[in-house]
Design a protein around this motif. Sequence first.
Motif, PDB file in Angstrom:
ATOM      1  N   MET A  31       0.859  -1.176   0.000  1.00  6.67           N
ATOM      2  CA  MET A  31       0.000   0.000   0.000  1.00  6.67           C
ATOM      3  C   MET A  31       0.887   1.215   0.000  1.00  6.67           C
ATOM      4  O   MET A  31       1.812   1.307   0.774  1.00  6.67           O
ATOM      5  N   GLU A  33       0.755   5.638  -0.617  1.00  4.17           N
ATOM      6  CA  GLU A  33      -0.039   6.813  -0.938  1.00  4.17           C
ATOM      7  C   GLU A  33       0.807   8.039  -0.692  1.00  4.17           C
ATOM      8  O   GLU A  33       1.466   8.164   0.330  1.00  4.17           O
ATOM      9  N   VAL A  35       0.164  11.854  -0.412  1.00  2.00           N
ATOM     10  CA  VAL A  35      -0.982  12.761  -0.389  1.00  2.00           C
ATOM     11  C   VAL A  35      -0.769  13.994  -1.252  1.00  2.00           C
ATOM     12  O   VAL A  35      -1.709  14.597  -1.737  1.00  2.00           O
ATOM     13  N   ARG A  40      -1.676   6.574  -5.411  1.00  2.00           N
ATOM     14  CA  ARG A  40      -2.386   5.599  -4.588  1.00  2.00           C
ATOM     15  C   ARG A  40      -2.131   4.222  -5.154  1.00  2.00           C
ATOM     16  O   ARG A  40      -2.257   3.995  -6.350  1.00  2.00           O
ATOM     17  N   ILE A  43      -4.150  -3.163  -2.729  1.00  2.00           N
ATOM     18  CA  ILE A  43      -4.538  -4.493  -3.191  1.00  2.00           C
ATOM     19  C   ILE A  43      -5.745  -4.969  -2.415  1.00  2.00           C
ATOM     20  O   ILE A  43      -5.858  -4.705  -1.206  1.00  2.00           O
TER      21      ILE A  43
ATOM     22  N   ILE B  45       3.474  11.803   4.938  1.00  4.52           N
ATOM     23  CA  ILE B  45       3.841  11.484   3.565  1.00  4.52           C
ATOM     24  C   ILE B  45       3.273  10.142   3.127  1.00  4.52           C
ATOM     25  O   ILE B  45       3.052   9.930   1.968  1.00  4.52           O
ATOM     26  N   LYS B  47       0.300   7.103   4.253  1.00  2.00           N
ATOM     27  CA  LYS B  47      -0.709   6.580   5.172  1.00  2.00           C
ATOM     28  C   LYS B  47      -1.082   5.170   4.726  1.00  2.00           C
ATOM     29  O   LYS B  47      -1.245   4.927   3.532  1.00  2.00           O
ATOM     30  N   TRP B  48      -1.246   4.311   5.675  1.00  2.00           N
ATOM     31  CA  TRP B  48      -1.576   2.926   5.404  1.00  2.00           C
ATOM     32  C   TRP B  48      -2.851   2.544   6.150  1.00  2.00           C
ATOM     33  O   TRP B  48      -3.048   2.960   7.282  1.00  2.00           O
ATOM     34  N   TYR B  76      -7.807  -2.846   1.458  1.00  2.00           N
ATOM     35  CA  TYR B  76      -7.013  -1.676   1.807  1.00  2.00           C
ATOM     36  C   TYR B  76      -7.701  -0.431   1.303  1.00  2.00           C
ATOM     37  O   TYR B  76      -8.148  -0.392   0.180  1.00  2.00           O
ATOM     38  N   PRO B  78      -6.925   3.575   0.955  1.00  2.00           N
ATOM     39  CA  PRO B  78      -6.088   4.757   1.192  1.00  2.00           C
ATOM     40  C   PRO B  78      -6.911   5.805   1.931  1.00  2.00           C
ATOM     41  O   PRO B  78      -8.072   6.032   1.580  1.00  2.00           O
TER      42      PRO B  78
END
Lengths: 392, 79
Positions: A31, A33, A35, A40, A43, B45, B47-48, B76, B78
Amino acid sequence: MGFGSYTDTEFDDETWDDEWDYDKTQNDTYMQEDVNNEIRSGIKTATFNTEFNYSPENIYSTRWGFKYSNETYEMTALGNGNMRKQNETINQYSLYYDNFIRVTDKITTRVGVHFVAYNPINYRNYYSIQPRFTLNFTPGKNNLLYMNFSKMEQFYHYISFDGFTLPTDFRMPSIKGFKPRTSEHYEIGWKRNFDGDKGKLETSAYYKTRRNIVALKPDAIVEDGNWNNYIMVGNGDSYGIKFFLYYILSKWTMQFSYTYSRSREWFDEYKDLGKVPSLYDMPHYAAGALSYKFNKASSISLGCIMKSGRIKVSDNWFESDKDLGFRKKRGEFNYRIDLGYTFKKDFGEKLLLLRCGLYNLLGNPPEEDIIDFYSVHLSENCLPYGSISFKF
Amino acid sequence: MNHYSLDYNAKLSYYLSETSSIKLFAYNTFDEFRFPLYSEEAIPIVKWNNQIYKATYNGQWGEIRKYHISILFITYKPR
């Protein structure tokens, strides 16, 4: 205190369960991301799994299982100032069949096979047969000789750039020309109990082949998500010997383990590099612990870990590994000495457990250990710890 | 770089009989990495958010045939 037989996921026996759990591990970190730039990735996985066990008598048992998984990778690639977003769906079907057979009182064997169909919607399919074989020989009640063989195939590639696991690491399913990784693992070993179970001695040797492994090119400076420009494909192997000793003498308990192992890789695109050590190559690893039991409740332990330094890689985005002499430099030899005290007392069914001590009383642990585990710094990274637990 | 994390897991088992049971499992994690670009504040920066949900049925036929069936979802989002 965490001492004892050395284990490393790269060298462990890979069982059915380990491999099935692998899916979870790889997904947990897939994962990313950003911002600011709206990057992005993610899975989604849905899995159906069933397993049957059948044990008609103690000379034979069998189990078989089926698993289906549907994975959707949401991938974002940066390049030429543009962002491309792509969804990849992959279906995977697995069927395994595993038998335990007691051939005689002294000989047992385990034979199994794992069939896998890997079917990405937009890319080529892969089919694999992965056999497993174990033979155990028990000449007497205190000795066990064993040999293992297993073949593995994994449909996932991963590269960590600077020793830390981050969402920005390279993660790729077996699509776009990234063929599945395959390996064969051969191992022989001997386990012995002596002095009426006061002592244990274990030793083993292994050899493992690895194919279609991926690595960052020596001159790569990663600027965008076009991984084909930065990743090279090759083969490798690993081998090693392990030794473990455990002994109880009156109020003293000691354990010691040592592993000598090498892991090498070579790449067709860079033949002149020859066989280079892999990033997790660690020739020497030794751990020892000595405990003294004052009475039934309290004990004190002294432990030590020593290991070869890891191969150095570039730790920033502006420097390539070539600048460091590709896989030529190794970090310094690491060691750590810990001291701990344990108090354990039961009150009927209730249990009181007190633990305290000092991690890294003396030593030079690698930087990643300090960042991962240490939040309080005394002099030279010495870390006090303590815990109280009560079970009722 | 600063790292913040929060996770929980929950398990629920219900025994239908001595030999059969249903087990439910949920796991959720939140991770956030912040990089102090400016002295006054650290901006996030990365995020999970990872989620795992699992349902398993365990059963037995006779005394020697055991089996289990499970369904697993990993998703998942975001944040």
